[in-house]
Structures are given as C-alpha cells and as structure tokens.
Design a protein around this motif. Structure first.
Motif, PDB file in Angstrom:
ATOM      1  N   GLY A  31      43.914  28.719  52.016  1.00 35.20           N
ATOM      2  CA  GLY A  31      43.101  29.661  51.269  1.00 35.20           C
ATOM      3  C   GLY A  31      43.040  29.293  49.802  1.00 35.20           C
ATOM      4  N   LEU A  32      42.075  29.890  49.097  1.00 35.25           N
ATOM      5  CA  LEU A  32      41.890  29.667  47.672  1.00 35.25           C
ATOM      6  C   LEU A  32      41.942  31.007  46.952  1.00 35.25           C
ATOM      7  CD1 LEU A  32      41.104  27.795  45.283  1.00 35.25           C
ATOM      8  CD2 LEU A  32      38.715  28.320  45.814  1.00 35.25           C
ATOM      9  N   THR A  33      42.766  31.093  45.929  1.00 39.29           N
ATOM     10  CA  THR A  33      42.846  32.296  45.108  1.00 39.29           C
ATOM     11  C   THR A  33      42.382  31.971  43.698  1.00 39.29           C
ATOM     12  OG1 THR A  33      44.652  33.276  46.384  1.00 39.29           O
ATOM     13  CG2 THR A  33      44.359  34.059  44.128  1.00 39.29           C
ATOM     14  N   LEU A  34      41.395  32.728  43.228  1.00 40.15           N
ATOM     15  CA  LEU A  34      40.889  32.604  41.872  1.00 40.15           C
ATOM     16  C   LEU A  34      41.566  33.671  41.026  1.00 40.15           C
ATOM     17  CD1 LEU A  34      37.098  32.506  42.842  1.00 40.15           C
ATOM     18  CD2 LEU A  34      38.595  30.532  42.511  1.00 40.15           C
ATOM     19  N   MET A  35      42.164  33.280  39.915  1.00 37.01           N
ATOM     20  CA  MET A  35      42.866  34.254  39.094  1.00 37.01           C
ATOM     21  C   MET A  35      42.419  34.176  37.642  1.00 37.01           C
ATOM     22  SD  MET A  35      46.921  35.177  38.853  1.00 37.01           S
ATOM     23  CE  MET A  35      47.415  34.158  37.480  1.00 37.01           C
ATOM     24  N   THR A  36      42.016  35.329  37.126  1.00 44.89           N
ATOM     25  CA  THR A  36      41.660  35.460  35.718  1.00 44.89           C
ATOM     26  C   THR A  36      42.701  36.334  35.036  1.00 44.89           C
ATOM     27  OG1 THR A  36      39.300  35.329  36.259  1.00 44.89           O
ATOM     28  CG2 THR A  36      39.869  36.167  34.098  1.00 44.89           C
ATOM     29  N   VAL A  37      43.128  35.917  33.854  1.00 50.01           N
ATOM     30  CA  VAL A  37      44.143  36.658  33.103  1.00 50.01           C
ATOM     31  C   VAL A  37      43.555  37.025  31.743  1.00 50.01           C
ATOM     32  CG1 VAL A  37      46.496  36.662  32.232  1.00 50.01           C
ATOM     33  CG2 VAL A  37      45.917  35.247  34.220  1.00 50.01           C
ATOM     34  N   TYR A  38      43.687  38.272  31.361  1.00 54.89           N
ATOM     35  CA  TYR A  38      43.260  38.669  30.015  1.00 54.89           C
ATOM     36  C   TYR A  38      44.405  39.381  29.319  1.00 54.89           C
ATOM     37  CZ  TYR A  38      42.475  43.426  31.863  1.00 54.89           C
ATOM     38  OH  TYR A  38      42.632  44.658  32.434  1.00 54.89           O
ATOM     39  N   GLU A  39      44.474  39.156  28.024  1.00 60.69           N
ATOM     40  CA  GLU A  39      45.581  39.672  27.224  1.00 60.69           C
ATOM     41  C   GLU A  39      45.182  40.980  26.544  1.00 60.69           C
ATOM     42  OE1 GLU A  39      48.206  36.637  25.286  1.00 60.69           O
ATOM     43  OE2 GLU A  39      46.409  35.402  25.455  1.00 60.69           O
ATOM     44  N   VAL A  40      45.737  42.077  27.016  1.00 60.12           N
ATOM     45  CA  VAL A  40      45.422  43.388  26.459  1.00 60.12           C
ATOM     46  C   VAL A  40      45.819  43.454  24.999  1.00 60.12           C
ATOM     47  CG1 VAL A  40      45.884  45.859  26.608  1.00 60.12           C
ATOM     48  CG2 VAL A  40      45.629  44.508  28.691  1.00 60.12           C
TER      49      VAL A  40
END
Length: 283
Positions: A31-40
């Motif tokens: 499987g493929l997991t796309l992850m986006t991270v944003y800094e609050v």
C-alpha cells in the motif's frame, strides 16, 4: 509485500517523490500512504497565518497528490494522512510502521539551487529503516538497475540487502561497486606500481565477493554485476548510476566519525546523485 510512506507538501519535487513512491508500491504489491504535515505553531509566528488556513492547504496538497495517484495507478491501495507537528519528526514517527519512507529532496521552503532541504536530510539521517530521497528529476520509467556502494561496513551490508531486495521486486539487476584508494608508499617503494595496483585490485575484489556471498543465497534470482574501482567512492557510484533506477548506500561507511548520522558518501550522494538515493539504516 512492502508498504510505502511518502511525504507530501504540494511542491514539484514532492510530486516526483509521489510518482516514485507509487511505482515502488506497485512493484512491492503493498500500500501507499500519502502524509502531509503542517505546523500549527506557525499561526503564532510573525506571519500570523491562521491555523485553519494551514490545515486547508495541507488537505489540498494531500488531495491533489491522492487524485494524481488514483488517476495513474487506479488499482493501488492509497491512504491519506494529514497531521500536525514538525514535518521531519512526524515522518520519522509514522515511518516506523512502513518498509520505506519516500521524500522529495526539497519541499516548498529553502533557497533556489538547493539540492536537498532540511526535512529530507533529517529523515534520511535519522529514519528507522529505509529512506528513498527523490530529486527534482525523479526517476525515469525506463530506468533500470540498482547501484549499491559496498565497503565492508555494517551499514554497507544494510545497503546490499536493500539493493538486492529492491531488485528482486523489480526483476532488476544490481551493480555492486567497491571503490578503493592505494596506500601511500615511501620513496623506497615496494616494487613496480603496476604490480602493486594489480594485487590491491585482486584483494579488494575478494573483499567484495565475501560481502556479497553473505547475502546472495537469499536472492538467488537477482543478477549481480561486480565493479571494483580505483578511486573515490562517490565518483565511482555516480559514474555507475547513469540510467540506474536508484543508488543504495549505507547511512555510514567504514570511515568518518561514529557520531555522524550520515557519512560523507551518503551526504555527497544526496547532493549530487543523478537518480533517487536509497539510504539504508538497517537490514
């Protein structure tokens, strides 16, 4: 089977990483997991960006990447994660669940002309396992062959296994490169230079064979080409990588400082390799 985690931030290098990650997931039947991270925390900085805007941008970047993957690889199992925190820290933390972490060499930050950004470098240096760093040029679909640097170190052993395993998924061959430099002799000499070089080359070739022998039985269907080169390891690997799918390298080699997370060869390849670089921290 192998699961892939890829960092997504909406940048062009990120899209190249997503392409490469999707192809790897297909070959590995995982499987493929796309992850986006944003800094609050950025909402409290001088920029005063609202946290909801940061979240919307992160979700939009993940959605664009997800739509791209589903359009081109409709049968691939794709998951999407949008999380808050430090991008490098979150990729490393979530990456423990996956076989490979894939990152673009640069994200939306940084300076024009930079070959690798801070997030990619931190992930490559501190990942728990395998990290594939994809440059802006990506990896051509017609590229083939896995180049691996071998020097007899424990970390290089990890790279050999990574290269053989990846090649077995792709039905590819491995080019194992052992680079060596001759010793510096005194003016008194130790015989004709040509003979010394010949003996050294034979010794280095035997050392390469001994390393490969420890692992080839586990991958009997993988063709391995041996290349013993008199010269600097980074240059030898880059020369061997023309048209290659990727270069596999251990996080550190036999030289350098033990406390460094990345050795000189891995560091140089992340800046100058002509194809994606697979950094191996473990077997």
């Amino acid at each position: 089977m192998g699961s892939i985690l890829v960092g997504v931030d909406g940048s062009e290098p990120c899209l190249r990483a997503v392409e490469c990650a999707a192809r790897e997931a297909v070959y590995r039947a995982g499987g493929l997991t796309l992850m986006t991270v944003y800094e609050v925390g950025l909402a409290d900085s001088a920029s005063r960006w609202p946290s909801d805007l940061l979240e919307r941008e992160a979700v939009a970047a993940a959605d664009v990447a997800g739509a791209y993957v589903r359009e081109h690889w409709p049968d691939l199992d794709v998951d999407v994660r949008v999380v808050t925190g430090s991008p490098a820290e979150e990729l490393l933390r979530h990456g423990r669940e996956f076989d490979v972490i894939v990152v673009g060499s640069r994200g939306r930050g940084g300076f024009p002309g930079m070959r690798i950004g801070s997030v990619a470098y931190q992930v490559a240096a501190h990942a728990p396992g395998y990290v594939l760093v994809v440059g802006e040029e990506g990896s051509a679909p017609e590229a083939s062959g896995i180049v691996v640097g071998v020097d007899g170190s424990r970390h290089a052993d990890c790279a050999v296994v990574a290269a053989l395993r990846t090649a077995s998924y792709h039905g590819d061959r491995v080019c194992a490169v052992w680079a060596w430099s001759p010793p510096v002799f005194s003016s008194s000499g130790l015989g004709p230079w040509a003979r010394v070089d010949e003996e050294m080359s034979e010794t280095q070739g035997a050392a390469l064979d001994a390393v490969l022998a420890r692992h080839l039985s586990d991958f009997p269907d993988v063709e391995v080409v041996r290349r013993v080169v008199r010269g600097q390891p980074t240059n030898a690997l880059i020369d061997a990588a023309a048209g290659a799918r990727m270069i596999a390298v251990g996080a550190r080699g036999t030289r350098g400082f033990a406390r460094l997370a990345l050795g000189g060869v891995a560091h140089a390849l992340l800046h100058h390799a002509p194809c994606p670089v697979l950094v191996a921290h473990r077997v």
